[in-house]
Design a protein around this motif. Structure first.
Motif: not given
Lengths: 580, 225
Positions: A253-254, A277, A279-280, A285, A288-289, B24, B27
């Motif tokens: 779940h990253l 996470y 992202m935190e 972006a 994550k992708e 996200y 971001a």
């Protein structure tokens, strides 16, 4: 586990024994009951046999005495079933006819009869035995309760030693159970301590005293294995933290599982990272992708991520997904290296090359122009000769500069490789004839296999043609005999262009260097084949800019296959196969 | 959220997922803004086209986050901090989506501008855009780290952006007065500046919501302190 007191084990054990004993007692009792009945029956038959020898008149007069001797009730019945005398009834004449009684019926047929039934005169369950004599029947009866009581009394007398034995077994089991339970408790205590390695030696000593040796062996084996594992873990941890690259381990779940010291320094984040996470922690972006792409396709990828000012960093991130079978639930490793400096240097050198090339091009155009003018004007042979040479070399220099400028452009503006969708047939028509001609001139056969219907390709048309020309040029240049084949195919998400030749081939050790700038194979150098070693690197850059790739397979002496993979749906992420 | 655990692990997980999604989204918006500035300064039409194409992704995420929030509100009946977190997320989500649209607006105008020669070298516009971008970044940082101080700084920075906007407009007026042929381009640049100013307003809106989420105080219509 809670400590269980000894008596608890004992109670359970005792109860089982008693429960087992009860059916045994019941069986004994019923067996003795049957045995007693048989015995009484036999006894009464013997008495009746003796009584049948006594003349009936005497029996009638001495009924009560005879009954006392035989310890039963005596009844004398005549042939018609009338009771003549009875030891317990004073007026036998009042009694009903006994002919219908089962024991009399049986005696009538066999001479001897038995039966159990309720007496109508005494109202008790009785055992009846009757015998047939010349004048009538003699009958003896005994109450069943008496027989049962006797059987029960006998059974009870058996119970006493049984109970004594039971007590003895209780006592003995208590003794043994205590011993076993003490060992079990000790074992429990020891196993609880196994996790703590510092206790290992003390534990072993304690076990030598108290536990059987085989358990001690197991504990020794386990603690040795554990200390070895700890050591290995420490070594790996040191390696993990010493590396200059930042490492992050993420779950499916990253979310961050763990990170190394270098990563902590990169992030300069004082907070606890694990469980957060991605992202935190790194709000980007593209990253994550890319990670999600790597996880869903389970392929290793590389990604360059740029952070705007104030950080102004460029990081290269290698993303390696770990298999679900080996790593619970599937995990992914990210390796970060800061390439800000090398990126800046690369950019500078790229700009430098582009500038130099550009500056060289201006005087060169003048040289070419004037040489061509002179060539037209001058008729003298020796001068023309020199001028032709100057022209040829100037053209060569121009090609080199053009290639360098193109490379610089591909690097700084890779998006220029894209363009409006083009028809491949049409584009190939522009490039194929000249190479088919060149191949024929060299005595080679030239084939092209292009399927009639092909999807359109979103590439810059001129650059597509140049890529084809570079590859075909190489194929024709390095092939002395045989053929050159161009084949276009649609393979899943890619459109492939495969160029196959039967040329001199490339040695395996040179394959990895193909596509590097100015790299030329040994054969090309020996064979005096012209070129700068930029052709393939241009094609490689083009394919990378498109998100596709160039694959070259070759065997020395047998030929080379160059394959271009054009992605059909232009992905956001440029995927590159990683070595891991 | 992170400080105290909920009894329902599933609920906890849903909240965390929502948090990750909104970050996200942030971001993505940051990326779009960053590229928008590059497209403007470097006059890169290709990049501008990419920005317009990417808006779909932001719109999809916007809907997804909103649905998640509504589902959580309906099924879990959150209270106190959780309720503030979810409502804040809904609002921040709206702001972020609007910022994405603004970036698309800027990109559209960049495409038109690029067809004509440059009116003037940009000085204040990139400065203003960078300030707006850093406001978004800081407001999101404040949201993630629950930093009231940082959120207040974002609220203060909004005034700077407003001042820059006025300054750009005054400067453009001089160009327009100089030559009436400059008017279309100057108007476009002025609109871009306005869009960036709106972006910073949305960043301020996010900061307001962050303060509400952390302290429970509504500071939306008050002056920055």
């Amino acid at each position: 586990m809670k400590k269980r007191p000894v008596w608890q084990f004992f109670l359970i054990y005792g109860l089982t024994q008693v429960i087992l004993l009860l059916p045994f007692l019941y069986l004994t009792f019923s067996h003795f009951k049957g045995l007693y009945r048989e015995k009484n029956k036999e006894e009464m038959r013997t008495y009746l046999n003796i009584l049948s020898l006594i003349p009936p008149e005497r029996i009638i007069t001495h009924t009560s005495e005879l009954a006392r001797i035989t310890e039963s009730r005596l009844t004398v019945i005549d042939r018609e079933g009338l009771v003549i005398a009875d030891s317990e009834v004073k007026s036998p004449k009042e009694l009903e006819n006994h002919l219908s009684r089962p024991e009399i019926q049986e005696a009538m047929k066999k001479g001897l009869g038995f039966s159990y039934h309720l007496s109508r005169s005494t109202h008790r369950e009785m055992l009846y035995v009757a015998i047939s004599t010349k004048k009538g029947y003699l009958r003896l009866a005994k109450p069943l309760t008496e027989i049962n009581e006797a059987a029960f009394a006998f059974s009870l007398s058996l119970l006493k030693p049984a109970f004594f034995l039971l007590l003895l077994s209780f006592a003995l089991s208590l003794l043994f159970l205590r011993k076993i339970i003490v060992v079990l408790h000790k074992l429990e205590e020891c196993t609880n301590n196994i996790g703590r390695v510092e206790d290992a030696i003390a534990l072993q000593e304690e076990m030598t005293k108290k536990l059987p040796p085989y358990i001690k062996e197991v504990v020794k084996f386990c603690s040795e294995k554990e200390s070895r594992l700890r050591e290995e873990k420490k070594e790996l941890e040191t390696l993990f933290h010493l590396g200059a690259n930042g490492l992050l381990l993420l779950d499916r779940h990253l979310r961050i599982v763990t990170q190394n010291k270098a990563m902590e320094n990169f992030l300069a984040c004082p907070h606890e990272l694990s469980g957060k996470y991605l992202m935190e922690v790194i709000r980007h972006a593209d990253l994550k992708e890319a990670v999600e792409y790597a996880l869903t396709h389970s392929t290793a990828t590389k990604k360059e991520i740029t952070f705007p000012p104030p950080q102004d960093h460029v990081w290269e991130v290698s993303i390696v997904p770990l298999k679900e079978e080996t790593f619970r639930g599937g995990k992914v490793i990210l390796s970060f290296s800061n390439i800000t400096k090398s990126k800046a240097w690369e950019r500078r050198s790229g700009t430098f090359v582009a500038n130099v090339a550009h500056e060289l091009k201006t005087p060169l155009t003048a040289i070419i122009g004037f040489t061509e003018t002179l060539l037209m004007e001058v008729k003298e042979e020796s001068t023309t000769n020199f001028l032709t040479k100057i022209d040829a070399h100037a053209q060569r220099l121009k090609r080199l500069i053009d290639d360098l400028l193109l490379l610089a452009e591909l690097e700084s503006k890779p998006e220029r490789m894209l363009g409006h969708p083009i028809d491949i047939h049409e584009a190939l028509r522009e490039v194929l004839p000249s190479f088919a001609h060149a191949a024929k001139a060299k005595g080679l056969s030239f084939f092209s296999e292009v399927p009639p219907s092909l999807p359109k390709l979103a590439v810059n048309r001129d650059k597509f043609i140049q890529a084809m020309a570079n590859l075909l040029d190489n194929a024709v240049k390095f092939t002395e005999k045989g053929s050159v084949t161009l084949k276009v195919e649609k393979e899943e998400d890619y459109l492939t262009v495969r160029i196959n030749d039967t040329g001199i081939g490339i040695p395996a050790h040179e394959l990895p260097f193909l596509g590097e700038r100015f790299y030329r194979g040994e054969k090309a150098k020996e064979g005096k084949i012209s070129g700068f070693g930029l052709g393939l690197s241009i094609v490689k850059e083009m394919m990378e800019a498109l998100g596709g790739r160039l694959v070259i397979e070759s065997e020395i002496g047998r030929g080379t296959i160059s394959t271009l993979y054009f992605p059909l749906s232009k992905g956001e992420i440029g995927v590159e196969d990683c070595m891991v | 959220m992170t400080e105290k655990k909920h009894t329902s692990i599933h609920y906890e997980q849903e909240l965390e997922e929502l948090r990750e999604k909104i970050i996200y989204m942030g971001a993505l918006v940051e990326k779009v803004i960053q590229r928008g500035i590059r497209a403007l300064v470097e006059r890169d039409s290709h990049l501008a086209e990419e920005i317009i194409a990417q808006d779909d992704q932001i719109d999809r995420l916007d809907v997804e986050i909103e649905e998640k929030c509504i589902k959580l509100l309906a099924l879990r009946q959150p209270t106190a901090g959780d309720l503030r977190f979810i409502t804040t997320t809904i609002k921040i989500n709206g702001h972020l989506e609007r910022i994405g649209d603004m970036a698309v607006n800027v990109a559209r105008k960049v495409l038109i501008l690029n067809k004509e020669p440059r009116l003037k070298p940009y000085i204040d516009l990139p400065r203003m855009a960078e300030l707006a971008q850093s406001m978004i970044r800081e407001s999101l940082d404040a949201f993630i780290n629950k930093n009231v101080e940082l959120a207040n700084k974002v609220r203060r920075d909004d005034d700077l952006v407003d001042q820059l906007n006025e300054q750009i407009f005054r400067e453009l007026l001089t160009y327009m007065m100089e030559d009436h042929k400059n008017i279309p381009r100057a108007m476009l640049i002025s609109q871009i500046a306005k869009n960036i100013e709106r972006i910073s307003d949305h960043a301020k809106g996010i900061a307001d919501m962050v303060i509400y989420m952390i302290t429970g105080q509504t500071v939306r219509h008050e002056e920055a302190t």
